[in-house]
Design a protein around this motif. Structure first.
Motif, PDB file in Angstrom:
ATOM      1  N   ASN A   7       3.344   1.339   1.010  1.00 31.22           N
ATOM      2  CA  ASN A   7       2.350   0.766   0.310  1.00 31.22           C
ATOM      3  C   ASN A   7       2.965   0.362  -1.283  1.00 31.22           C
ATOM      4  N   SER A  55      -3.069   3.620   6.279  1.00 31.62           N
ATOM      5  CA  SER A  55      -3.515   2.614   7.297  1.00 31.62           C
ATOM      6  C   SER A  55      -3.955   3.096   8.730  1.00 31.62           C
ATOM      7  N   GLY A  67      -2.648  -4.654   1.151  1.00 33.25           N
ATOM      8  CA  GLY A  67      -2.992  -4.822   2.646  1.00 33.25           C
ATOM      9  C   GLY A  67      -2.077  -5.538   3.302  1.00 33.25           C
TER      10      GLY A  67
END
Length: 464
Positions: free
Chosen positions: A387, A56, A438
């Motif tokens: 993630n 990120s 996301g």
């Protein structure tokens, strides 16, 4: 995730700041705007400064990004569609592409018809869309009415999205034991409608480099394209090679590689929303151009999807690359690889965990013994944002500069062990987290709720 947490997730700051559902009559004072945005930014960046975020934040340092903001400010108003007004964009864009081509060994592309070139994009998804368009149209010119692209299931989902928009059929192939694309399975799926293969360097779920050498041979054998999606690893893997790490070839040194995407907004440390799409020859690049000569507004020519394009982003990307140079990139890369080594060793030492593949900058893992989402709940409670991946369920930690600060990997190792202990005896309630791209490894469940989630994220919080 309970009701209040879900509302806070899809309508953040609903109870903290005024909600603007209509244009304010007189406009808000600049001081008030800056104060509220500064408070949001500092609050949201706190976990990043602590090094607790996976991926990120491809952080080149606070001073680096302050410098890029200064560069962007000088071109923030510029639309490079007007090349006559802003010739600097032509210089900067060309040099970005040339530097990227050099990094990916385009000088090795010396075959007949080779003329390495590229286009600047505003992110990996745009580059993948344009590459898909090129191979679709190249196939149509060869008489293939229903073009197909063969790729591993781990290839980025933006390719599936592009295929959906463009009417291309994606043929998915399984992974081998190392979580790389299975070459034999890919070879078996090539048919008369196949226009291209795709491999990744590295894959988003696991960070591994697909067997690009073998895919190159298949592409040459069948006279089809081979696109390498290096959006994630493109600007970190070359430095690993220069630091003496043994990595498989994946770039233009392989004669079957016909195009490469790489995100400058990741490990090249440029602002978000920039990338490159590089081609082995100009003929491929020309297929993504759009030219129309009969419009009343004038003759129109565009290199890709975008019309108006940001001069600020182009200038800041160029400044990031020339400002860091080879020495700067090597200095940033070495501790990333070292931290990934430490993280890999930690995961391997914990018997309840199983590592997915072997990546030089990412560690992906799951478990055959415990619920990985309960594991992640415990990590989230300790401030870590991982993630999530699925099929199989797992987490990945993509190492970036903030994760290399002293003590970060040691703190994660301790918290990971505590999280494993928690997941071995979890509460009766279902885990809060899951695999939402996301959204870290948290957020709403798959299915119809995702549609509602997308709707909600583009709608202000409802009034009383």
């Amino acid at each position: 995730m309970d009701g209040d947490e879900l509302l806070d997730f899809i309508w953040p700051y609903r109870d903290r700041y005024e909600i603007h559902r209509r244009l304010p009559a007189d406009g808000v004072a600049r001081e008030e705007i800056l104060a509220s945005l500064t408070e949001m930014a500092e609050r949201e960046d706190e976990p990043a400064r602590a090094g607790k975020i996976s991926g990120s934040l491809y952080h080149g340092g606070a001073d680096h990004f302050a410098f890029l903001a200064q560069v962007y400010q000088r071109f923030a108003h510029v639309n490079v569609l007007q090349r006559d007004m802003y010739p600097s964009a032509t210089k900067l864009e060309g040099e970005i592409l040339s530097m990227a081509l050099g990094l990916f060994n385009a000088d090795a592309a010396t075959g007949e018809g080779d003329s390495p070139c590229g286009v600047l994009t505003f992110g990996g998804s745009e580059g993948l869309f344009e590459a898909m368009l090129v191979y679709r149209d190249r196939g149509r010119e060869r008489g293939i009415a229903e073009p197909e692209v063969v790729m591993p299931v781990s290839a980025h989902v933006a390719l599936d999205k592009a295929a959906h928009y463009l009417g291309v059929k994606i043929v998915h192939a399984p992974l081998d034991d190392g979580f790389r694309g299975d070459v034999d399975a890919i070879a078996g799926k090539i048919g008369p409608n196949t226009v291209a293969l795709v491999g990744s360097a590295g894959t988003y779920p696991h960070g591994v480099i697909d067997p690009i050498s073998e895919l190159s041979e298949l592409a040459l054998e069948h006279d089809i394209g081979l696109h390498v999606d290096a959006c994630l690893g493109g600007f970190i893997l070359p430095w690993g090679e220069r630091l003496g790490r043994e990595l498989p070839l994946w770039d233009f040194r392989l004669p079957g590689v016909t195009s490469i995407t790489a995100d400058t907004h990741k490990y090249a440390y440029a602002p978000k929303g920039t990338g490159v799409l590089l081609y082995r020859n100009a003929d491929l690049r020309h297929r993504q151009y759009f030219v129309y000569t009969d419009w009343p507004g004038g003759v129109y020519a565009s290199p890709g999807i975008a019309g108006s394009r940001s001069g600020g982003l182009i200038a800041a990307t160029w400044a990031a690359m020339v400002g860091l140079g080879e020495k700067g990139y090597l200095e940033l890369a070495e501790p990333i690889f070292r931290a990934a080594d430490e993280l890999r060793a930690t995961v391997d030492e914990i018997g309840e965990l199983r590592r997915f593949g072997d990546s030089p900058f990412m560690v992906a893992f799951g478990s055959d013994e415990l619920d990985v989402w309960h594991l992640n709940d415990a990590l989230q409670d300790r401030g870590w944002r991982m993630n999530g991946c699925q099929k199989p369920d797992g987490l990945h930690f993509c190492v970036t500069r903030p994760n290399t600060e002293p003590g970060v990997m040691e703190a994660f190792a301790a918290d990971l062990r505590d999280a494993v202990a928690y997941a071995k005896d979890p509460p009766d309630a279902p885990a809060r987290s899951g695999a939402l791209y996301g959204g870290g490894a948290g957020g709403p469940a798959p299915g119809d709720l995702l549609v509602a989630y997308l709707d909600a994220t583009m709608t202000p919080a409802p009034g009383e």
